[in-house]
Design a protein around this motif. Structure first.
Motif, PDB file in Angstrom:
ATOM      1  N   ILE A   1      -8.862  -0.060  -6.407  1.00 13.57           N
ATOM      2  CA  ILE A   1      -8.464   0.498  -5.125  1.00 13.57           C
ATOM      3  C   ILE A   1      -8.618  -0.587  -4.071  1.00 13.57           C
ATOM      4  O   ILE A   1      -9.704  -1.155  -3.897  1.00 13.57           O
ATOM      5  N   VAL A   2      -7.516  -0.895  -3.399  1.00 11.59           N
ATOM      6  CA  VAL A   2      -7.521  -1.914  -2.359  1.00 11.59           C
ATOM      7  C   VAL A   2      -7.091  -1.279  -1.038  1.00 11.59           C
ATOM      8  O   VAL A   2      -6.436  -0.236  -1.015  1.00 11.59           O
ATOM      9  N   HIS A   3      -7.480  -1.910   0.056  1.00 11.10           N
ATOM     10  CA  HIS A   3      -7.139  -1.431   1.395  1.00 11.10           C
ATOM     11  C   HIS A   3      -6.559  -2.583   2.201  1.00 11.10           C
ATOM     12  O   HIS A   3      -7.063  -3.706   2.141  1.00 11.10           O
ATOM     13  N   TYR A   4      -5.495  -2.289   2.949  1.00 13.49           N
ATOM     14  CA  TYR A   4      -4.898  -3.312   3.793  1.00 13.49           C
ATOM     15  C   TYR A   4      -4.380  -2.671   5.081  1.00 13.49           C
ATOM     16  O   TYR A   4      -4.141  -1.459   5.140  1.00 13.49           O
ATOM     17  N   LYS A   5      -4.220  -3.482   6.108  1.00 13.86           N
ATOM     18  CA  LYS A   5      -3.669  -3.015   7.370  1.00 13.86           C
ATOM     19  C   LYS A   5      -2.142  -3.075   7.310  1.00 13.86           C
ATOM     20  O   LYS A   5      -1.562  -4.020   6.779  1.00 13.86           O
ATOM     21  N   THR A   6      -1.513  -2.056   7.885  1.00 13.80           N
ATOM     22  CA  THR A   6      -0.064  -2.026   7.947  1.00 13.80           C
ATOM     23  C   THR A   6       0.399  -2.403   9.351  1.00 13.80           C
ATOM     24  O   THR A   6      -0.408  -2.809  10.204  1.00 13.80           O
TER      25      THR A   6
ATOM     26  N   THR B   1      -4.880   1.844   8.256  1.00 19.83           N
ATOM     27  CA  THR B   1      -5.380   1.365   6.973  1.00 19.83           C
ATOM     28  C   THR B   1      -4.690   2.130   5.854  1.00 19.83           C
ATOM     29  O   THR B   1      -4.627   3.360   5.877  1.00 19.83           O
ATOM     30  N   ILE B   2      -4.187   1.398   4.883  1.00 22.28           N
ATOM     31  CA  ILE B   2      -3.494   1.986   3.735  1.00 22.28           C
ATOM     32  C   ILE B   2      -4.311   1.710   2.472  1.00 22.28           C
ATOM     33  O   ILE B   2      -4.759   0.578   2.247  1.00 22.28           O
ATOM     34  N   SER B   3      -4.498   2.753   1.661  1.00 20.66           N
ATOM     35  CA  SER B   3      -5.122   2.598   0.346  1.00 20.66           C
ATOM     36  C   SER B   3      -4.038   2.446  -0.710  1.00 20.66           C
ATOM     37  O   SER B   3      -2.961   3.045  -0.599  1.00 20.66           O
ATOM     38  N   ALA B   4      -4.327   1.665  -1.725  1.00 16.74           N
ATOM     39  CA  ALA B   4      -3.376   1.482  -2.824  1.00 16.74           C
ATOM     40  C   ALA B   4      -4.128   1.249  -4.114  1.00 16.74           C
ATOM     41  O   ALA B   4      -5.242   0.713  -4.114  1.00 16.74           O
ATOM     42  N   LEU B   5      -3.523   1.668  -5.221  1.00 22.53           N
ATOM     43  CA  LEU B   5      -4.023   1.307  -6.539  1.00 22.53           C
ATOM     44  C   LEU B   5      -3.315   0.039  -6.986  1.00 22.53           C
ATOM     45  O   LEU B   5      -2.090  -0.082  -6.855  1.00 22.53           O
TER      46      LEU B   5
END
Length: 664
Positions: free
Chosen positions: A397-402, A407-411
C-alpha cells in the motif's frame, strides 16, 4: 472477488502491508510514500506463474451453517462454475450439491435442515430465480421461475413457513422485499417502493415472525435507514429517521429482539458500528474511527457480536462482548479477513464463527474459528500445489499526493529481480464502481501480469469508498475528471521510482475501470502505449437508454438528469475523446451484460476501426458483467497478456506457449 487461503500464518510474509498504516488513525494522516523506497526484491526462484495454476485455483465463499452446526454450505467454482457445495464443519472432502452452467449464490438452510435455498441466473443476466435443493442431495426445484423478475438474497422465517427476499422486475428501477410461501410457492410483495433507484433489503425476522426489520437505501448509497415492517399489513416504521444525508445500515437483530446491530456514518461521514435500541430508538456507539467499520451479527446466545474494520484496504475481524461492547481483534495475518455466513457467521451453538482470509498473493479459503480456544482451522483448500510452490510478490500500500493536494492510496505490485534503470513496463489497474475500493484481495490478473515482469498499480481515486463520504462524493458530476488525474498521479509515482520506462505504460480495467481505461487513452493519449478494456462505458447517454433502470438511477445521482445536464454527460463520456487515442486497444465483453450492454463495446470498436486505429474485440457468449466461467477467465487473461507483451515488451511469443500476436 476471489477468496484466499489462510495457510502458513506466520511463514508467508505480508509485512510489506504493515508499514504504511503504522501510527495511522484514518485517511487524514496517511504518510506519503517515497518512490525511491520502492524496491524490486531479489528472488532466484521467481518465474511466470502458469495461467492454469492461477485460474484452476478455486474460489470459496457464501458460507451457511446447517441448523445443527455440523455442516456448512458454500459456493465454489471447483468444477469451473460457481455451484453449490457442502462440507462437514469438522473438515472433510466437500460434496457438490448442484451442477449447473450458471452461477449459484447465497445459499441458506431451512430451519429444519432439510432444504437449502439459493439464487441462480441465466448466462449472467442477473435475473435471478430462487431454487431449493434437498440438503442431503436431490433434484433442485425452481421456486419462482420468473425470467423477467430478479429474486435474490433469500432469508427464512424462524418457523420455516416463509422466505423473504429481494424483488425487482427487469424493467423496474426499485428493489422491494417480497415473501414466498414455502408450502404454495406463492409470492406477495411486502414493500412497494415508489422512489426510483431506492432499494429494500431484509435485515432480520423478529422471533415471532410477525415483523421484518429492513433497510432502505438511496441509489447512490449515501443515505439509508432501518425500518420495522409489519408482515401482515406492510405497515412501516422508520427507526432511524434523520435530517440530511446519513447512512444507517442494519445487519442483525439481537436474540432478545431488543437491539439492532448497525453501521452508520453519522459520526463525521465515516462508517462506525453502533447498537440501536428498538423500543427507544437510542443509538449506542461501539466504534469511533475514521476508517470503515461494518457491523455483522449477534451470536445465537446473545453474548457476542461481530464487526469488521477496513483500514486502507486491509480488513480485520472483531468479536465483541455484549456486556462491555468492547471488540477484540481476531489474530489473523494481514490481508482481507472477514466473516462469512448466511444469515449468521456464528454457529448455532455460538461457539464458532466462519472467517474468510485472502491477500494479494494468497488465494483464499473459509476457516472455522473457535471462540474458546481462539484457534482457526482451515475448512476449504483452494490453491493447487504448484501455485503454492511459485513465489508471488505481495502488494504494497503506497500513498501519493495528486494534483490538488489530496492523498491517494494505491496497491502496488513489484515484480522480482527488476533493475532500477527505467526500462521496465508498468500497468495501471483502475477499479470498478466508481463506488468501490481496490483492497488487498486475491487478484489473479495482477499475479499473472506481475510475475511476467509488469509493475502494476491500482489506485483508489476520488469517488472510491473507504475514505469517508466526502471523498466518495468528490467525483460527482466529474467522472473521468479529477479521478482520472488521480490515476495519472499514480503513473507519475511509478516513474519516480526509477524502474519504469515512460514509453511502456499500459492500462486495463473492467466496468468503471473499463470506462476509466477509455477516458485515459482518449483524454491523455500520450501517456499510454497499450490498453485493454473490459465491459466499460463509452457513452453515458446511450447507457442511460439501454442499461438496467436501477443502474440508471445510480447514474443520475452521479451526473444529474441526462436532459438538463446533457453537457456533463457528454464531457464525462469517453466517446467525446476516443478519437484522440493512440494506444492499441483490446476490448473484451460479455454478450449478456445487463449493466454495460454489448452495444457500448461495439461503439468503441466501430469508431476506432473507422479511424483506422489498432483495435481488436472478443465477445464471450453466456457471460454477463464479468467473466465467471473458467475457460473465459483463462482466455481473457491470455489475450490481455498477449496484447501487452506485443505492445509494451515487443514480444513475438509469450509464456505458456501463447502467441503474443493479438488473438483473432
Amino acid at each position: 472477488m476471489r477468496l484466499q487461503r489462510l495457510m502458513e500464518f506466520l511463514v508467508i510474509t505480508t509485512c510489506t502491508l504493515c508499514g504504511p498504516l503504522a501510527g495511522s488513525t484514518g485517511p487524514d494522516d496517511r504518510p506519503i510514500t517515497d518512490p525511491k523506497s520502492i524496491v524490486s526484491a531479489s528472488n532466484p526462484a521467481a518465474r511466470p506463474v502458469p495461467i492454469d495454476d492461477l485460474y484452476y485455483t478455486r474460489s470459496a465463499f457464501g458460507a451457511a451453517w446447517s441448523p445443527d452446526g455440523r455442516e456448512i454450505a458454500f459456493t465454489t467454482d471447483m468444477s469451473g462454475r460457481p455451484n453449490l457445495w457442502k462440507v462437514r464443519a469438522s473438515g472433510a472432502w466437500p460434496v457438490q450439491l448442484s451442477q449447473s452452467d450458471d452461477r449459484q449464490y447465497n445459499a441458506t438452510w431451512s430451519p429444519d435442515g432439510k432444504w437449502i435455498v439459493y439464487q441462480q441466473d441465466r448466462g449472467g443476466d442477473e435475473l435471478w430465480d430462487l431454487y431449493a435443493i434437498p440438503s442431503d442431495g436431490g433434484e433442485a426445484v425452481n421456486l419462482t421461475n420468473t425470467p423477467e423478475i430478479r429474486e435474490q438474497d433469500p432469508r427464512w422465517s424462524h418457523d420455516g413457513n416463509t422466505i423473504a427476499f429481494g424483488y425487482k422486475t427487469k424493467d423496474g428501477a426499485q428493489y422491494d422485499i417480497a415473501l414466498l410461501d414455502w408450502s404454495t410457492h406463492k409470492v406477495r410483495k411486502l414493500t412497494n417502493e415508489q422512489e426510483p433507484g431506492y432499494a429494500w433489503t431484509t435485515v432480520a425476522w423478529s422471533n415471532d415472525d410477525k415483523t421484518i426489520y429492513a433497510g432502505r437505501v438511496n441509489p447512490l448509497f449515501t443515505d439509508a435507514d432501518v425500518y420495522r415492517i409489519d408482515v401482515a399489513t406492510g405497515k412501516l416504521e422508520n427507526l432511524t429517521a434523520h435530517q440530511g444525508t446519513i447512512r444507517y445500515v442494519g445487519s442483525a437483530l439481537s436474540p432478545d429482539g431488543r437491539t439492532i446491530l448497525l453501521s452508520s456514518d453519522a459520526k463525521g461521514g465515516y462508517m462506525n458500528v453502533a447498537l440501536l435500541d428498538v423500543a427507544g430508538k437510542k443509538i449506542t456507539w461501539v466504534t469511533d474511527i475514521k476508517w470503515e467499520a461494518f457491523s455483522n451479527s449477534f451470536s445465537p446466545d446473545g453474548k457476542h457480536f461481530s464487526y469488521t474494520v477496513n483500514a486502507d484496504g486491509l480488513i480485520d475481524t472483531y468479536i465483541a462482548d455484549t456486556s462491555t461492547n468492547r471488540g477484540e481483534k481476531v489474530d489473523l495475518p494481514h490481508g482481507l479477513n472477514y466473516f462469512s455466513g448466511n444469515p449468521n457467521e456464528f454457529a448455532p451453538q455460538g461457539d464458532r464463527v466462519i472467517i474468510s482470509h485472502e491477500a494479494s498473493n494468497q488465494p483464499g479459503d473459509l476457516w472455522v474459528y473457535d471462540l474458546a480456544s481462539r484457534r482457526a482451522s482451515q475448512l476449504t483448500f483452494s490453491a493447487i500445489a504448484s501455485l503454492l510452490a511459485t513465489p508471488l510478490p505481495p502488494s504494497q500500500i503506497v500513498h501519493y499526493k495528486t494534483f490538488d493536494g489530496k492523498t491517494i492510496s494505491a496497491l502496488l505490485w513489484m515484480p522480482f529481480n527488476l533493475k532500477r534503470d527505467g526500462s521496465n513496463p508498468a500497468i495501471v489497474l483502475p477499479h470498478g464502481g466508481p463506488t468501490g475500493q481496490m483492497v488487498d484481495y486475491w487478484n489473479t490478473d495482477a499475479a499473472a501480469l506481475t510475475s511476467r515482469g509488469y509493475i502494476c498499480i491500482a489506485p483508489n481515486p476520488r469517488g472510491s469508498t473507504g475514505y469517508g463520504l466526502d471523498f466518495q462524493k468528490a467525483n460527482f458530476q466529474d467522472l473521468g475528471g479529477g479521478d482520472l488525474k488521480d490515476e495519472i498521479a499514480g503513473v507519475d509515482f511509478l516513474k519516480a521510482t526509477g524502474y519504469v520506462d515512460p514509453k511502456k505504460i499500459g492500462i486495463t480495467g473492467g466496468s468503471y475501470g473499463g470506462y476509466m481505461t477509455l477516458m485515459a487513452i482518449g483524454k491523455t493519449p500520450d501517456i499510454w502505449a497499450a490498453a485493454v478494456e473490459e465491459y466499460g462505458i463509452i457513452n453515458w447517454l446511450t447507457m442511460a437508454k439501454s442499461s438496467d433502470p436501477s443502474l440508471n438511477e445510480y447514474l443520475k445521482g452521479l451526473l444529474g438528469d441526462p436532459v438538463t445536464n446533457r453537457k456533463i454527460y457528454e464531457d464525462d463520456s469517453p466517446i467525446t475523446f476516443i478519437r484522440n487515442e493512440k494506444a492499441p486497444l483490446l476490448v473484451l465483453q460479455g454478450d449478456n451484460d445487463p449493466r454495460v450492454p454489448k452495444e457500448e463495446a461495439q461503439q468503441v470498436v466501430d469508431i476506432l476501426k473507422k479511424e483506422g486505429r489498432v483495435v481488436d474485440v472478443h465477445y464471450y457468449p453466456n457471460e454477463g458483467h464479468g467473466f465467471v466461467k473458467r475457460e473465459n477467465q483463462i482466455d481473457s487473461i491470455r489475450r490481455t497478456i498477449a496484447w501487452f507483451d506485443l505492445y509494451l515488451m515487443a514480444k513475438t511469443t509469450a509464456q505458456d506457449g501463447q502467441a503474443a500476436k493479438p488473438p483473432q
